[in-house]
Write an enzyme that holds these catalytic residues in place. Sequence first.
Site, PDB file in Angstrom:
ATOM      1  N   LYS A  71       0.809  -1.233   0.000  1.00  0.00           N
ATOM      2  CA  LYS A  71       0.000   0.000   0.000  1.00  0.00           C
ATOM      3  C   LYS A  71       0.839   1.278   0.000  1.00  0.00           C
ATOM      4  O   LYS A  71       0.449   2.269  -0.603  1.00  0.00           O
ATOM      5  CB  LYS A  71      -0.929   0.023   1.221  1.00  0.00           C
ATOM      6  CG  LYS A  71      -2.067  -0.950   1.097  1.00  0.00           C
ATOM      7  CD  LYS A  71      -2.948  -0.934   2.341  1.00  0.00           C
ATOM      8  CE  LYS A  71      -4.072  -1.947   2.189  1.00  0.00           C
ATOM      9  NZ  LYS A  71      -4.959  -2.000   3.349  1.00  0.00           N
ATOM     10  N   ASP A 107      -9.709   2.935   2.264  1.00  0.00           N
ATOM     11  CA  ASP A 107      -9.648   2.312   3.596  1.00  0.00           C
ATOM     12  C   ASP A 107     -10.131   3.270   4.682  1.00  0.00           C
ATOM     13  O   ASP A 107     -10.859   2.877   5.595  1.00  0.00           O
ATOM     14  CB  ASP A 107      -8.204   1.917   3.939  1.00  0.00           C
ATOM     15  CG  ASP A 107      -7.798   0.592   3.318  1.00  0.00           C
ATOM     16  OD1 ASP A 107      -8.679  -0.232   3.017  1.00  0.00           O
ATOM     17  OD2 ASP A 107      -6.580   0.381   3.125  1.00  0.00           O
ATOM     18  N   GLY A 134       1.498   1.024   9.516  1.00  0.00           N
ATOM     19  CA  GLY A 134       1.604   0.600   8.114  1.00  0.00           C
ATOM     20  C   GLY A 134       0.526   1.261   7.268  1.00  0.00           C
ATOM     21  O   GLY A 134      -0.073   2.271   7.679  1.00  0.00           O
ATOM     22  N   ALA A 136      -2.544   0.460   6.423  1.00  0.00           N
ATOM     23  CA  ALA A 136      -3.903   0.545   6.961  1.00  0.00           C
ATOM     24  C   ALA A 136      -3.974   1.587   8.070  1.00  0.00           C
ATOM     25  O   ALA A 136      -4.921   2.386   8.128  1.00  0.00           O
ATOM     26  CB  ALA A 136      -4.341  -0.823   7.481  1.00  0.00           C
ATOM     27  N   THR A 158       8.058  -0.738  15.259  1.00  0.00           N
ATOM     28  CA  THR A 158       9.186  -0.021  14.655  1.00  0.00           C
ATOM     29  C   THR A 158       8.958   1.479  14.833  1.00  0.00           C
ATOM     30  O   THR A 158       8.045   2.054  14.238  1.00  0.00           O
ATOM     31  CB  THR A 158       9.282  -0.351  13.148  1.00  0.00           C
ATOM     32  OG1 THR A 158       9.250  -1.773  13.003  1.00  0.00           O
ATOM     33  CG2 THR A 158      10.545   0.208  12.535  1.00  0.00           C
ATOM     34  N   ARG A 161       8.716   4.040  11.752  1.00  0.00           N
ATOM     35  CA  ARG A 161       7.471   4.105  10.958  1.00  0.00           C
ATOM     36  C   ARG A 161       6.428   4.962  11.662  1.00  0.00           C
ATOM     37  O   ARG A 161       5.657   5.669  11.034  1.00  0.00           O
ATOM     38  CB  ARG A 161       6.912   2.700  10.711  1.00  0.00           C
ATOM     39  CG  ARG A 161       7.717   1.944   9.664  1.00  0.00           C
ATOM     40  CD  ARG A 161       7.037   0.632   9.353  1.00  0.00           C
ATOM     41  NE  ARG A 161       6.276   0.692   8.120  1.00  0.00           N
ATOM     42  CZ  ARG A 161       5.457  -0.278   7.711  1.00  0.00           C
ATOM     43  NH1 ARG A 161       5.283  -1.354   8.443  1.00  0.00           N
ATOM     44  NH2 ARG A 161       4.812  -0.169   6.575  1.00  0.00           N
ATOM     45  N   TYR A 230      -9.419  -9.529   9.793  1.00  0.00           N
ATOM     46  CA  TYR A 230     -10.677 -10.221   9.578  1.00  0.00           C
ATOM     47  C   TYR A 230     -10.508 -11.713   9.314  1.00  0.00           C
ATOM     48  O   TYR A 230     -11.477 -12.405   9.064  1.00  0.00           O
ATOM     49  CB  TYR A 230     -11.494  -9.578   8.447  1.00  0.00           C
ATOM     50  CG  TYR A 230     -10.853  -9.621   7.080  1.00  0.00           C
ATOM     51  CD1 TYR A 230     -10.287  -8.486   6.538  1.00  0.00           C
ATOM     52  CD2 TYR A 230     -10.842 -10.791   6.318  1.00  0.00           C
ATOM     53  CE1 TYR A 230      -9.698  -8.515   5.287  1.00  0.00           C
ATOM     54  CE2 TYR A 230     -10.264 -10.817   5.074  1.00  0.00           C
ATOM     55  CZ  TYR A 230      -9.691  -9.680   4.558  1.00  0.00           C
ATOM     56  OH  TYR A 230      -9.111  -9.709   3.317  1.00  0.00           O
TER      57      TYR A 230
HETATM   58  P1  ATR Z   1      -0.885  -2.780   6.061  1.00  0.00           P
HETATM   59  O1  ATR Z   1      -0.844  -2.188   4.702  1.00  0.00           O
HETATM   60  O2  ATR Z   1      -1.981  -3.791   6.205  1.00  0.00           O
HETATM   61  O3  ATR Z   1      -0.913  -1.777   7.154  1.00  0.00           O
HETATM   62  P2  ATR Z   1       1.931  -3.042   6.443  1.00  0.00           P
HETATM   63  O4  ATR Z   1       2.110  -1.718   5.772  1.00  0.00           O
HETATM   64  O5  ATR Z   1       2.871  -4.150   6.088  1.00  0.00           O
HETATM   65  O6  ATR Z   1       0.483  -3.602   6.176  1.00  0.00           O
HETATM   66  O7  ATR Z   1       1.928  -2.794   8.029  1.00  0.00           O
HETATM   67  C1  ATR Z   1       1.760  -3.826   8.929  1.00  0.00           C
HETATM   68  C2  ATR Z   1       1.678  -3.250  10.346  1.00  0.00           C
HETATM   69  O8  ATR Z   1       1.562  -4.326  11.291  1.00  0.00           O
HETATM   70  C3  ATR Z   1       2.914  -2.468  10.785  1.00  0.00           C
HETATM   71  O9  ATR Z   1       2.540  -1.471  11.700  1.00  0.00           O
HETATM   72  C4  ATR Z   1       3.750  -3.560  11.483  1.00  0.00           C
HETATM   73  O10 ATR Z   1       4.674  -3.078  12.411  1.00  0.00           O
HETATM   74  P3  ATR Z   1       6.172  -2.603  11.944  1.00  0.00           P
HETATM   75  O11 ATR Z   1       6.007  -1.241  11.357  1.00  0.00           O
HETATM   76  O12 ATR Z   1       6.941  -2.623  13.198  1.00  0.00           O
HETATM   77  O13 ATR Z   1       6.617  -3.631  10.940  1.00  0.00           O
HETATM   78  C5  ATR Z   1       2.658  -4.313  12.195  1.00  0.00           C
HETATM   79  N1  ATR Z   1       3.036  -5.687  12.513  1.00  0.00           N
HETATM   80  C6  ATR Z   1       3.165  -6.713  11.665  1.00  0.00           C
HETATM   81  N2  ATR Z   1       3.474  -7.857  12.325  1.00  0.00           N
HETATM   82  C7  ATR Z   1       3.550  -7.533  13.640  1.00  0.00           C
HETATM   83  C8  ATR Z   1       3.841  -8.264  14.846  1.00  0.00           C
HETATM   84  N3  ATR Z   1       4.102  -9.587  14.829  1.00  0.00           N
HETATM   85  N4  ATR Z   1       3.838  -7.599  16.020  1.00  0.00           N
HETATM   86  C9  ATR Z   1       3.574  -6.258  16.053  1.00  0.00           C
HETATM   87  N5  ATR Z   1       3.300  -5.511  14.962  1.00  0.00           N
HETATM   88  C10 ATR Z   1       3.285  -6.144  13.764  1.00  0.00           C
END
Ligand code: ATR
Length: 282
Positions: A71, A107, A134, A136, A158, A161, A230
Site C-alpha cells: 500500500k 480504507d 503501516g 492501513a 518499529t 514508521r 478479519y
Molecule cells: P498494512 O498495509 O496492512 O498496514 P503493512 O504496511 O505491512 O500492512 O503494516 C503492517 C503493520 O503491522 C505495521 O505497523 C507492522 O509493524 P512494523 O512497522 O513494526 O513492521 C505491524 N506488525 C506486523 N506484524 C507484527 C507483529 N508480529 N507484532 C507487532 N506488529 C506487527
Amino acid sequence: MGINGETKMVGILGHPVTHTLSPRMQNAAFKAMGLNIRYVPLHILPENLPAAVAGIRAMEFLGANVTIPHKVPVCSLLDRLDVSASRAGAVNTIVNREGLLEGHNTDGAGFIRALRETADIDLPAAAVVILGAGGAARSIAAALAEKGAPRLAIINRTRQRAEDLKALLNRDFPALDVIIRMPDEDLGDLLSASRLLINATSVGMEGHLKAVPLDVDRLTKDHVVCDIVYAAQETSLLVAAREKGATVMGGLAMLLHQGAASIHLWTGEDPPLSVMRNALES
Ligand code: ATR
C-alpha cells in the site's frame, strides 16, 4: 454471465494474498450489478511490484486493489494520487483512466463508515489509540484526523514508521496532537484517557493473535475497540474488549465499505451492500 471477449478485469495485488475475501465479495457485487467484470487475486512479490503495476496498464485492467505489503510503496509507481491517498501516503485502490493510473484510498472512508454503523461516537471529542503504522494505520489515522479527532497516539513495533506517520499527519493536520509510544511501555494511562482503540497491525493474519500488546483491563464500556484483522471473525483483542463491556467492531465491516467505495471508483455505480455482506458471511 460467462467470461467473453468483453470481460473487464480487476485484481488485488498482495503478498500473501491467499487469505483475501475480496474476490468473493467483489465478484458477488459485479454479478448482482449485471457487470461483465471479474476480480482476481494476484500474488505479487515486493520486487515484482513495478512490473505488476505496468501490467495493469499493459493488460488494460479497469484497476486494482492493493493490500499488504504494497500500500505504501505503490504510491511512487502511479501517475497521480487523489487527496485521500496523498494524505494517507498509502493506496488501496488503483483506477486505470485510459492508461493513466490514479491512486486512491478507500480504507479510511470505509473505516469511518463502518465506525458510524457500529457506534455513536463524537470524533472531534475522541482521543484515539492506534496500533500500527503501516498502510492501513496511515489511512485510518488520516481519515480520523480529517473528521476532527483531536489526539492520536501511535503504538508501533518499529519507532521510525510511527515517526514517519506522525510527520505525515502533521503535514496536513498541524493542530493534531500526535503521541508516539512503544509497545513495551506502560500504556495504561493512555488507554484510560482514550475513547477509540484500533488495531491496525497485521497481527492476527499469520496466527500471532497473542501478540496484541495491551493491558485490556483498562478497557471499559465507554471504549470503542476496532480490529481491522478479519481472518478470524473475532480476534483475541475483540473478545477481551467485549468482556469488558466495550463496543467492538471487527474487520469485516471496514472490508465491506472500502470494497464498495472501490467499486464506485471503477464503475461510477454504488454496489449492493447486502449482497456483498452475504458473500462475506457465507
Ligand atoms: P498494512 O498495509 O496492512 O498496514 P503493512 O504496511 O505491512 O500492512 O503494516 C503492517 C503493520 O503491522 C505495521 O505497523 C507492522 O509493524 P512494523 O512497522 O513494526 O513492521 C505491524 N506488525 C506486523 N506484524 C507484527 C507483529 N508480529 N507484532 C507487532 N506488529 C506487527
